[in-house]
Design an enzyme around this catalytic site. Structure first.
Site, PDB file in Angstrom:
ATOM      1  N   ASN A 103       1.059  -1.028  -0.062  1.00  0.00           N
ATOM      2  CA  ASN A 103       0.075   0.018   0.118  1.00  0.00           C
ATOM      3  C   ASN A 103       0.888   1.183   0.153  1.00  0.00           C
ATOM      4  O   ASN A 103       1.789   1.353   0.922  1.00  0.00           O
ATOM      5  CB  ASN A 103      -0.669  -0.145   1.272  1.00  0.00           C
ATOM      6  CG  ASN A 103      -2.043   1.053   1.256  1.00  0.00           C
ATOM      7  OD1 ASN A 103      -1.402   2.154   1.526  1.00  0.00           O
ATOM      8  ND2 ASN A 103      -3.248   1.002   1.073  1.00  0.00           N
ATOM      9  N   CYS A 134      -5.044  10.284   1.191  1.00  0.00           N
ATOM     10  CA  CYS A 134      -4.200  11.367   1.673  1.00  0.00           C
ATOM     11  C   CYS A 134      -4.367  12.540   1.691  1.00  0.00           C
ATOM     12  O   CYS A 134      -4.829  12.996   0.379  1.00  0.00           O
ATOM     13  CB  CYS A 134      -2.575  10.828   1.427  1.00  0.00           C
ATOM     14  SG  CYS A 134      -2.399   9.034   1.626  1.00  0.00           S
TER      15      CYS A 134
END
Ligand SMILES: Cc1cc2nc3c(=O)[nH]c(=O)nc-3n(C[C@H](O)[C@H](O)[C@H](O)COP(=O)(O)O)c2cc1C
Length: 307
Positions: A103, A134
């Site tokens: 990831n 993010c």
């Protein structure tokens, strides 16, 4: 019984899983820590902790708060960084039968691309999962995955930087997750995984302060399962690439709901904190269900609840 799943049918190398049960990123470390608890090689795939270009210390404590049927976390992507992952973890994974998916995360599009290109050609890594939940530092901190354009931009940049099969992990913190899914599919994703955590918070009424050091965090666990299931159902109807379901999956019947909604595979996250054996228990439960129902191939169950 055939439980195998091809997660990247459009990719030249493909990403073949022996079964549909995966660990969810950030809840099983690097797969090396708890491997004494059960035979991790029996799982379909292991997804490791979110990895960035440089090591990160993460957010201030406290970072975990239990809520009614859910968990709030604000880890802040604490991780060892891509170089340590290549040196310390990948050589261990290279000896494993179970595919490991790394990831990846970043603060800019270029950072995602750099992490992906650093992982190119490293033995022991079978695929990438791009975490687009993010904050985009150059765009005022909105999540990359919150709108189709920035989600597609990250996806296209990672696609250019890697020859590995690529999953893009979608955030539920957006107005229309299906539009984001369509955009990342067009930008080159081999599969999508969903959902990441839902934004939330909790307050200590005696101290009159937020409980998490970072004030807000991400909600996971059984509380988010109906939301995740709906989103998997909606996204599966909108894209022609495999969908990986995640969010509150705690039992085999939870996993089967996601598979019947259209997920080709599922990820187990928060459930592993209460029961580290949860991924294997879920796999065994799926096998038992198939035996009881006289089903030879898991493909018969994928999307069974649609139409
Ligand atoms: C403590 C913790 C850390 C997590 N770290 C990551 C991460 O690094 N990258 C990522 O894509 N998702 C991360 N997640 C999200 C999970 O992979 C998963 O998408 C989410 O928790 C929903 O699934 P669950 O309800 O089964 O936990 C994290 C979740 C938790 C609880």
């Amino acid at each position: 019984m055939n439980l195998s799943i091809q997660l990247a049918p459009k990719h030249p190398k493909g990403l073949l899983l022996a079964n549909p049960v995966m660990t969810a990123s950030g809840t099983w470390g690097y797969g090396t820590e708890e491997s004494h608890l059960f035979d991790i090689q029996k799982l379909g795939a292991v997804v490791c902790k979110g990895t960035t270009l440089e090591p990160r210390e993460g957010n201030p404590q406290p970072r975990l708060v239990e809520t009614a049927s859910g968990l709030l976390n604000s880890i802040g992507l604490e991780n060892i960084g891509v170089e340590a992952l290549i040196e310390e973890k990948a050589p261990i994974w290279a000896g494993w039968r179970v595919p490991v998916i790394v990831n990846i995360a970043g603060e800019t599009v270029d950072e995602y691309a750099q992490v992906a290109s650093r992982l190119e050609g490293i033995a022991g890594i079978s695929g990438l999962e791009v975490n687009i939940s993010c904050p985009n530092v150059k765009a005022g901190g909105a999540e990359f995955g919150a709108n189709p354009d920035s989600a597609a931009e990250v996806t296209a940049a990672v696609r250019k930087a890697t020859s590995l099969p690529m999953l893009v992990k979608l955030t539920p913190n957006t107005s229309d997750i299906t539009q984001v899914a369509v955009a990342v599919a067009q930008a080159g994703a081999d599969a999508v995984s969903l959902i990441n955590t839902l934004k939330g918070m909790a307050i200590d009424i005696i101290r009159r302060r937020p409980l998490l050091g970072n004030i807000t965090g991400g909600l996971s666990g059984p509380a988010i399962k109906p939301v995740a299931l709906y989103m998997v159902y909606a996204v599966t109807g909108a894209v022609d690439i495999p969908v990986v379901g995640c969010g509150g999956i705690t039992t085999a019947s939870d996993a089967l709901e996601f598979i019947m909604a259209g997920a080709s595979a599922i990820q187990v996250g928060t459930a592993s904190f209460a029961n580290p054996r949860a991924p294997l228990d879920i796999l065994e439960g799926i096998e038992q269900f198939m035996k009881k129902e006289g089903i030879d191939n898991i493909a018969e169950l994928i999307g069974a609840a649609r139409s």
